[in-house]
Design an enzyme around this catalytic site. Structure first.
Site, PDB file in Angstrom:
ATOM      1  N   SER A   1     -22.780  10.339  69.035  1.00 29.19           N
ATOM      2  CA  SER A   1     -22.543  10.412  70.479  1.00 29.19           C
ATOM      3  C   SER A   1     -23.527   9.511  71.223  1.00 29.19           C
ATOM      4  CB  SER A   1     -22.671  11.859  70.966  1.00 29.19           C
ATOM      5  OG  SER A   1     -23.996  12.319  70.774  1.00 29.19           O
TER       6      SER A   1
ATOM      7  N   CYS B   1     -23.113   7.721  77.101  1.00 27.69           N
ATOM      8  CA  CYS B   1     -22.415   8.321  78.240  1.00 27.69           C
ATOM      9  C   CYS B   1     -22.236   7.287  79.348  1.00 27.69           C
ATOM     10  CB  CYS B   1     -23.164   9.550  78.743  1.00 27.69           C
ATOM     11  SG  CYS B   1     -24.903   9.299  79.047  1.00 27.69           S
ATOM     12  N   THR B   2     -23.210   6.412  79.521  1.00 32.60           N
ATOM     13  CA  THR B   2     -23.111   5.362  80.536  1.00 32.60           C
ATOM     14  C   THR B   2     -21.972   4.410  80.195  1.00 32.60           C
ATOM     15  OG1 THR B   2     -25.486   5.515  80.927  1.00 32.60           O
ATOM     16  CG2 THR B   2     -24.394   3.521  81.693  1.00 32.60           C
TER      17      THR B   2
ATOM     18  N   HIS C   1     -27.004   8.353  87.077  1.00 29.91           N
ATOM     19  CA  HIS C   1     -26.963   9.223  85.902  1.00 29.91           C
ATOM     20  C   HIS C   1     -27.677  10.528  86.223  1.00 29.91           C
ATOM     21  CE1 HIS C   1     -27.425  10.643  81.830  1.00 29.91           C
ATOM     22  NE2 HIS C   1     -26.771   9.603  81.357  1.00 29.91           N
TER      23      HIS C   1
ATOM     24  N   THR D   1     -31.619  14.180  82.407  1.00 28.01           N
ATOM     25  CA  THR D   1     -31.364  14.698  81.073  1.00 28.01           C
ATOM     26  C   THR D   1     -32.514  15.604  80.664  1.00 28.01           C
ATOM     27  OG1 THR D   1     -32.493  12.886  79.939  1.00 28.01           O
ATOM     28  CG2 THR D   1     -30.164  12.562  80.475  1.00 28.01           C
TER      29      THR D   1
END
Length: 195
Positions: free
Chosen positions: A122, A152-153, A179, A182
């Site tokens: 991932s 994810c970006t 973003h 995290t």
């Protein structure tokens, strides 16, 4: 059609979503979860009450050392070294690698030592092929043992950029992505413990 039996390494935000999607799918069964950082009762809690995606609509509980989803037991382990996770014992042939550490073909090889046949990361990989849905999924080859599902970006930016490029073209561009913070990123800029 036989379901794919999969395991998840590290049960964080992305893996909650992968697991929820698998639970509602007729194609994938999550049969094993490894996370050395959280205990089983906390796994139940964070899965049941997701602050972004809401409450899980099903039954989830800890029972006899396993996470039980709607009556289906999931093997839990707490290993930091992926070569010690007993994927074959749980029946997991596919593994979602979510640590962000074992993303190269060499490092992901540790998963194969214990029965995994395919690894999907991932996070970006330095040498494994990267696939983004709606962008280059058709280039996937079943002979690949490890693939990256990008960052994810990338997953947010590239599909949009592809639509623009395919419809009117892009000569040059600058895009900014906001973003969410995290687990390892401070909400206010400051020194990071990751360095």
């Amino acid at each position: 059609m036989q379901k794919v039996e999969a395991g998840v390494n590290i049960f964080g935000r992305i893996k909650h979503l992968v697991t929820r999607a698998a639970f509602s799918s007729s194609k994938v069964d999550i049969v094993a979860i490894n996370d050395p950082f959280i205990d089983l009762n906390y796994m139940v809690y964070i899965f049941q009450y997701d602050s972004t995606h809401g409450k899980f609509h099903g039954t989830i509980k800890a029972e006899n050392g396993k996470l039980v989803n709607n009556g289906n037991p999931i093997t839990i382990s707490r290993e930091q070294d992926p070569s010690r996770i007993k994927w074959e014992k749980a029946g997991a042939e596919y593994v979602v690698e979510s640590t962000g550490v074992f993303t190269t073909i060499e490092k992901a090889g540790a998963y194969w030592q214990r029965g995994a046949k395919r690894v999907i990361t991932s996070a970006p990989s330095a040498d494994a092929p990267m696939f983004v849905m709606s962008v280059n999924r058709e280039k996937y080859d079943h002979s690949l043992k490890i693939v990256s599902n990008a960052s994810c970006t990338t997953k947010c930016l590239v599909p949009l950029a592809k639509v623009i490029c395919d419809s009117i073209g892009i000569v040059e561009g600058l895009m900014t992505i906001v973003h969410a913070s995290t687990a390892t990123q401070k909400t206010v800029d400051g020194a990071s413990g990751k360095l």
